[in-house]
Design an enzyme around this catalytic site. Structure first.
Site, PDB file in Angstrom:
ATOM      1  N   ASP A 149       5.838  -1.950   3.710  1.00  0.00           N
ATOM      2  CA  ASP A 149       6.477  -3.171   3.231  1.00  0.00           C
ATOM      3  C   ASP A 149       7.660  -2.776   2.366  1.00  0.00           C
ATOM      4  OD1 ASP A 149       4.220  -5.111   4.039  1.00  0.00           O
ATOM      5  OD2 ASP A 149       3.199  -3.541   2.919  1.00  0.00           O
ATOM      6  N   ASP A 151       1.105  -1.067   7.501  1.00  0.00           N
ATOM      7  CA  ASP A 151       2.536  -1.190   7.714  1.00  0.00           C
ATOM      8  C   ASP A 151       3.243  -0.612   6.482  1.00  0.00           C
ATOM      9  OD1 ASP A 151       1.948  -2.994   5.754  1.00  0.00           O
ATOM     10  OD2 ASP A 151       2.626  -4.764   6.833  1.00  0.00           O
ATOM     11  N   LYS A 208     -10.870   0.454   0.793  1.00  0.00           N
ATOM     12  CA  LYS A 208     -10.154  -0.029   1.978  1.00  0.00           C
ATOM     13  C   LYS A 208     -10.753   0.570   3.253  1.00  0.00           C
ATOM     14  CE  LYS A 208      -5.642  -0.491   1.928  1.00  0.00           C
ATOM     15  NZ  LYS A 208      -4.230  -0.799   1.643  1.00  0.00           N
ATOM     16  N   SER A 252       0.817  -1.223   0.000  1.00  0.00           N
ATOM     17  CA  SER A 252       0.000   0.000   0.000  1.00  0.00           C
ATOM     18  C   SER A 252       0.845   1.265   0.000  1.00  0.00           C
ATOM     19  CB  SER A 252      -0.942   0.001   1.201  1.00  0.00           C
ATOM     20  OG  SER A 252      -0.203  -0.012   2.396  1.00  0.00           O
ATOM     21  N   TYR A 261     -11.737  -6.373   6.880  1.00  0.00           N
ATOM     22  CA  TYR A 261     -10.368  -6.134   6.409  1.00  0.00           C
ATOM     23  C   TYR A 261      -9.388  -6.872   7.308  1.00  0.00           C
ATOM     24  CZ  TYR A 261      -6.457  -3.575   4.344  1.00  0.00           C
ATOM     25  OH  TYR A 261      -5.303  -3.240   3.667  1.00  0.00           O
ATOM     26  N   ASP A 317       7.660  -4.168   7.560  1.00  0.00           N
ATOM     27  CA  ASP A 317       7.909  -5.558   7.172  1.00  0.00           C
ATOM     28  C   ASP A 317       9.017  -5.536   6.134  1.00  0.00           C
ATOM     29  OD1 ASP A 317       5.917  -6.454   8.778  1.00  0.00           O
ATOM     30  OD2 ASP A 317       4.731  -7.400   7.201  1.00  0.00           O
TER      31      ASP A 317
HETATM   32  P1  ATP Z   1      -1.997  -2.468   4.116  1.00  0.00           P
HETATM   33  O1  ATP Z   1      -2.369  -1.048   3.885  1.00  0.00           O
HETATM   34  O2  ATP Z   1      -3.018  -3.211   4.891  1.00  0.00           O
HETATM   35  O3  ATP Z   1      -0.614  -2.643   4.667  1.00  0.00           O
HETATM   36  P2  ATP Z   1      -0.908  -3.747   1.742  1.00  0.00           P
HETATM   37  O4  ATP Z   1      -1.383  -3.684   0.317  1.00  0.00           O
HETATM   38  O5  ATP Z   1       0.417  -3.138   2.012  1.00  0.00           O
HETATM   39  O6  ATP Z   1      -2.062  -3.138   2.661  1.00  0.00           O
HETATM   40  P3  ATP Z   1       0.034  -6.098   3.093  1.00  0.00           P
HETATM   41  O7  ATP Z   1      -0.823  -7.119   3.735  1.00  0.00           O
HETATM   42  O8  ATP Z   1       0.859  -5.215   3.954  1.00  0.00           O
HETATM   43  O9  ATP Z   1      -0.929  -5.266   2.141  1.00  0.00           O
HETATM   44  O10 ATP Z   1       0.954  -6.866   2.064  1.00  0.00           O
HETATM   45  C1  ATP Z   1       2.014  -6.204   1.395  1.00  0.00           C
HETATM   46  C2  ATP Z   1       2.332  -6.892   0.088  1.00  0.00           C
HETATM   47  O11 ATP Z   1       2.747  -8.227   0.333  1.00  0.00           O
HETATM   48  C3  ATP Z   1       1.156  -6.975  -0.844  1.00  0.00           C
HETATM   49  O12 ATP Z   1       1.018  -5.838  -1.641  1.00  0.00           O
HETATM   50  C4  ATP Z   1       1.498  -8.212  -1.660  1.00  0.00           C
HETATM   51  O13 ATP Z   1       2.360  -7.885  -2.714  1.00  0.00           O
HETATM   52  C5  ATP Z   1       2.234  -9.079  -0.664  1.00  0.00           C
HETATM   53  N1  ATP Z   1       1.263  -9.990  -0.053  1.00  0.00           N
HETATM   54  C6  ATP Z   1       0.685  -9.879   1.154  1.00  0.00           C
HETATM   55  N2  ATP Z   1      -0.164 -10.877   1.387  1.00  0.00           N
HETATM   56  C7  ATP Z   1      -0.139 -11.648   0.298  1.00  0.00           C
HETATM   57  C8  ATP Z   1      -0.804 -12.857  -0.087  1.00  0.00           C
HETATM   58  N3  ATP Z   1      -1.674 -13.456   0.713  1.00  0.00           N
HETATM   59  N4  ATP Z   1      -0.523 -13.369  -1.301  1.00  0.00           N
HETATM   60  C9  ATP Z   1       0.346 -12.774  -2.127  1.00  0.00           C
HETATM   61  N5  ATP Z   1       1.007 -11.640  -1.838  1.00  0.00           N
HETATM   62  C10 ATP Z   1       0.775 -11.086  -0.645  1.00  0.00           C
HETATM   63 MG    MG Z   2       1.345  -3.159   3.904  1.00  0.00          MG
END
Ligand code: ATP
Ligand code: MG
Length: 617
Positions: A149, A147, A274, A136, A283, A210
């Protein structure tokens, strides 16, 4: 239940724009990994006969430039705020995220070797280990609860000495220890080296990070100089490294599928979705609901399908499309990629015709890069039920807003979840110190899927479960501990008032939770029935059972307790006393508490009388 692959999915026909909602159909191939992928031009059929049909987002010509649509889009933009909004609409301090010093990590870690003599010609890109954000944060749709990433991509030898992932993580940990007194407060460092995708988790100034790691192979040095993450650059990486870079690849691919010119529209709609999903309690990937990447793919699909829609109509289409999507037909942005790029380590891809386990997935949302994976593999029946119900409700509300019946605040109002049921199951975990509490909650949260799956057995007894994907802080005068609660709405499908004992549904969960090796004194878990009136002081808490923290392994002891003076804090709480319990429609059921067993329902008169049978209203 396995998917019925023989049935062709049918997409919506109920709306006035029904034809525009019927996407083109292609098929999953049942041939092995040597087969070539289905053609990516949406609408073309794939290969074989008995395969599951899937839909690619073939664009349709649905030109709209109506004034009202533009107006609603502007209103949505205003409502969500111009920057990266908070979960509750508060503007987030994005500056605080940008100044975390992550970009300097590679310099500080001394991963750079001395410059090789003679100095090389200037490369087209930096040769140092690089921090690449994804998820995100990279999509620019993050909120305060997100978080960050990041991938630390180490350049190939000899630019960077060979360094294994565990060496890198432990070196980083040591480095953090030297920086504890700096401007950055680094805490909660955890290394999950054996995870499917190994990750180092930590907080910088209270923001969750992360971090995953991969190092390019020496033989790819030349490609690396030209392109960080090109297919050639990633040749020869092991499976864990490929999984580590996958997040960046997926994020880039989503953005590329959406296209630059549609980027802002996509972002606005995704931010709205979201925020809505968090508000209505659906969520959270870890709990078996949908998370950031799932919603990003879903919105990108709608974006591709409706190339002329502005943010407001895209937002509306999201609900129209998914309230009538024929799951388990997968959501796919591009055809399944069955074969790895040349030189890549082959990996398992999602394919229900080849892998029996994949055929059990209820709401598949497939990532758009090799290896095609189902990013929502852990959605369970209870979660699917809640997701679909909320999408249906969302559709009604959003259609109303688009027709001018109320503003966007209607969509993002507090959830009525806590008014909908007469009976709830509350899972409360408590600990004595904030640091114990954080670890304990994380552990309990990671096991919630077991509880929800276990409670599905209650369906046979005529009870339907509706979990809410959020933990609520527990506060109360007599609470000297840190606590949080998770709630599950219970809907009785019976009308005859029969006795229903749910304790057998929660045993596995309590066993899994209480046998954690990291558990210390004071970490406790209660599972209790709560009836109606959730807005006040914990409602009519009912027959409750507690598993005491004992430290170390061993069976958790289950017993009844009267301690229940918490209130809920957090969003989604509606007040009221269950008078509007539209999910119960006057049904009544009775439950029992069972001595010595893990948990129960029942009413207040049952407390202290664990074998007493009581009636659920
Ligand atoms: P948030 O705002 O909740 O942090 P986010 O899009 O960053 O949303 P995360 O759960 O932090 O989602 O995951 C970060 C990244 O890790 C995702 O964009 C994806 O590329 C990868 N990822 C996370 N979970 C999965 C999954 N179940 N399968 C495949 N890729 C995943
Ligand atoms: Mg994230």
């Amino acid at each position: 239940m396995p998917n019925d692959h023989s049935s062709s999915p049918v997409l919506p026909t109920s709306s006035s724009s029904s034809s525009s909602l019927s996407p083109p159909e292609v098929q999953l191939t049942s041939s092995g990994s040597s087969s070539s992928p289905t053609k990516s031009t949406g609408g073309e059929s794939g290969n074989t006969g008995d395969d599951l049909k899937v839909y690619l987002p073939k664009p349709i010509d649905d030109k709209h430039d109506e004034e009202w649509e533009v107006k609603r889009g502007t209103e949505l933009d205003d409502f969500l705020g111009n920057g990266v909004e908070g979960d509750d609409g508060v503007e987030a301090s994005s500056a605080s995220r940008e100044n975390l010093g992550l970009n300097n990590l590679h310099n500080n870690l001394h991963l750079r070797p001395p410059p090789p003599p003679p100095p090389p010609p200037p490369p087209s890109k930096s040769l140092h280990p690089t921090i690449i954000p994804f998820g995100s944060y990279a999509l620019k749709v993050h909120s305060p609860s997100s978080d960050i990433d990041v991938l630390c991509l180490a350049s190939p030898p000899p630019l960077t000495p060979v360094m294994s992932r565990s060496q890198f993580f432990s070196r980083l940990k040591q480095y953090f220890e030297t920086r504890m007194n700096d401007d950055f407060i680094i805490s909660d460092v955890t290394v999950l080296i054996n995870a499917f995708t190994p990750v180092m988790k930590f907080k910088i100034n209270c923001i969750d990070i992360d971090l995953v790691y991969a190092q390019i192979k020496e033989e790819n040095l030349e490609e690396y100089k030209n392109e960080y993450l090109g297919k050639e650059t990633l040749r020869g990486l092991d499976a864990e490294s490929l999984r580590s870079v996958n997040g960046v690849l997926v994020t880039n691919e989503i953005l590329s599928i959406v296209g630059k010119e549609r980027g802002e529209v996509f972002r606005l709609a995704l931010r709205g979705i979201k925020r809505w999903a968090k508000g209505v309690g659906i969520y959270g990937n870890g709990m078996g609901f949908l998370g950031g990447v799932n919603f990003a793919i879903m919105v990108a699909w709608v974006c591709g399908r409706f190339p002329n829609a502005g943010p407001a109509r895209l937002f509306q289409k999201f609900f129209q499309i998914y309230s009538t999507w024929s799951f388990p037909s997968p959501i796919l942005l591009s055809p399944l990629l069955l074969s790895p790029p040349p030189g890549w380590t082959p990996q398992q891809i999602w394919n229900p015709t080849l892998n029996p386990r994949d055929a059990y997935h209820l709401l598949p949302i497939i990532t758009p890069c090799y290896p095609s994976m189902n990013s929502s593999y852990n959605v369970g029946k209870g979660q699917l039920r809640r997701i679909m119900m909320e999408v249906e409700r969302g559709r009604e509300v959003v259609d109303g807003v688009m027709k001018g019946r109320g503003g966007w605040e209607e969509v993002f109002r507090e959830s009525t979840f806590f008014n909908r049921f007469t009976n709830y199951l509350e899972v409360r975990c408590v600990a004595l110190t904030p640091s114990d509490f954080r670890r304990w909650q994380r552990w309990v949260e990671s096991k919630i899927r077991i509880l929800i799956a276990g409670l599905e057995m209650a369906a046979e007894q005529g009870v339907e479960v509706h979990p809410f994907a959020k933990f609520f802080d527990v506060v109360g005068k007599e609470m000297e501990v840190c606590g949080t609660s998770f709630f599950i709405g219970l809907r009785s499908l019976r009308t005859n008032g029969d006795i229903v004992d749910l304790s057998f549904c929660t045993n596995e969960f309590l066993y899994a939770v209480s046998n954690w090796e990291g558990r210390v004194q004071g970490m406790e878990i209660f599972v209790q029935g709560v009836s109606g009136g959730m807005g006040g002081s914990g409602g009519g808490a009912v027959g409750q059972q507690k598993v005491k923290g004992g430290g170390g392994k061993g069976k958790g002891r289950a017993r009844n307790s009267r301690k229940r003076n918490g209130t809920r804090r957090g969003n989604g709480g509606g007040g009221g006393g269950g008078g509007n319990s539209d999910e119960n429609k006057g049904n009544s059921t009775t439950t029992t508490t069972t001595k010595g067993k893990a948990t129960t329902d029942g009413f207040s008169e049952a407390i202290g009388s664990p074998t007493k049978k009581t009636r659920m209203r």
